[in-house]
Each structure stands twice: as C-alpha cells, then as structure tokens.
Design a protein around this motif. Sequence first.
Motif, short mmCIF file in Angstrom:
data_model
loop_
_atom_site.label_atom_id
_atom_site.label_comp_id
_atom_site.label_asym_id
_atom_site.label_seq_id
_atom_site.Cartn_x
_atom_site.Cartn_y
_atom_site.Cartn_z
N ILE A 35 0.84 -1.20 0.00
CA ILE A 35 0.00 0.00 0.00
C ILE A 35 0.87 1.25 0.00
O ILE A 35 0.64 2.19 -0.78
N ARG A 36 1.88 1.28 0.86
CA ARG A 36 2.77 2.45 0.94
C ARG A 36 3.48 2.69 -0.40
O ARG A 36 3.56 3.82 -0.88
N ALA A 39 0.97 3.97 -3.03
CA ALA A 39 0.55 5.35 -2.73
C ALA A 39 1.67 6.33 -3.06
O ALA A 39 1.41 7.41 -3.62
N GLU A 44 0.63 10.22 -3.69
CA GLU A 44 -0.31 10.44 -2.59
C GLU A 44 0.44 11.03 -1.39
O GLU A 44 1.59 10.67 -1.13
N HIS A 49 -2.37 6.61 4.20
CA HIS A 49 -1.86 5.60 3.28
C HIS A 49 -0.45 5.13 3.65
O HIS A 49 0.06 4.19 3.03
N ALA A 55 -3.64 6.50 10.34
CA ALA A 55 -4.81 5.75 9.88
C ALA A 55 -5.72 5.41 11.05
O ALA A 55 -6.95 5.59 10.97
N VAL A 63 -3.26 1.06 7.67
CA VAL A 63 -3.14 1.97 6.54
C VAL A 63 -4.16 1.61 5.47
O VAL A 63 -4.53 0.44 5.31
N ALA A 65 -5.59 1.50 1.59
CA ALA A 65 -5.19 1.45 0.18
C ALA A 65 -5.90 2.56 -0.59
O ALA A 65 -7.05 2.89 -0.29
N THR A 66 -5.23 3.11 -1.57
CA THR A 66 -5.87 4.09 -2.45
C THR A 66 -6.92 3.37 -3.29
O THR A 66 -6.84 2.15 -3.49
#
Length: 165
Positions: A35-36, A39, A44, A49, A55, A63, A65-66
Amino acid sequence: MQDSEAASKPRGIFDRSTKGHQMPTVSVEVERGQIRFFAKALGETDPIHFDIDAAQAAGFPDVVATPSFFMPIEAMADEERARLGQPSLIKLLRCDFGRLLHGDETYTYHGLVFAGDVVQFDTKITDFYEKKGGLMEFVTIESTVSHAKRGVLITATRTLLHRLG
C-alpha cells in the motif's frame, strides 16, 4: 466453408469459447508495504496511506489502500493463480500483446481495503464483440474484490481489445 460462412465467422484472436468462464477464486493478503509503495508511486500525500498511527487516528484499523489499488490486487491474484498452476486471464483469452489495447474500465467502490486484509478476487469473462467491420475485437471482463466479513469492496468492468486490421 461457404463465402457467407467465412464472412460471418469472427476472425479475431481472443478465445471466444471462454465467454462466461469464471476464473477460480483466489485469496490474497494485502501488505502494508504494498500500500505504501503504490501510494508513493501515485504521489499520494495523505498519511492514512503510509502511517498506521494516522490511519488509526482517522478511525481505520490500518493503513488504507488508495482506490486504484485494485490493479495491484489483480496482479497479486495473477501471481497466486500462477503459484497454484492456474492459467492467467491473459493466457486463457489468448491475448496478443502486439495487438492488445486497453479499452474502457469502470470501478465501483463499496468499501475500503486495509493493510492486513485477506481479500478474495473473482473474475468472469462476460462478452466478446467486434467493431469497425471486424477490424477490432473486444472482450468484457468483470471482477470483484471482496472481504469475508465486510463483503464486496470493489467491482470492476473492463474491456480489452485487439487491433486486427
């Protein structure tokens, strides 16, 4: 074969016998690092994220997800299918990358995806059709990302096409 039969028979590359085929459901675990990374690649900046504390302060379990994280989930599902010895959607359809183009796509978001989620990925080949007098062939694919407790999170309808002329 008569001339009229040859003219009415699709001349495309896609394996049209796969219409209606439901790919086996696969489960994938969404990792915080994935995810990091995604993003960051998108530019982002929202800390939900990247930072678990941010979060959780925003009311999320981990965290977030976009929305466009559907694509990495699909890639993880393809990797899982390969690990299980199952063909990928691309192989099943007989896509020719020299002629393949990305068509339309529509996503509907029903819920968020969080780090640590184990999600199920389902895909069905729903339709084939032609345009431009058979010079372009299309396939429509429907996919769903769902969570055992939170239900359907994302539905996607996408179209791929081959240039034939």
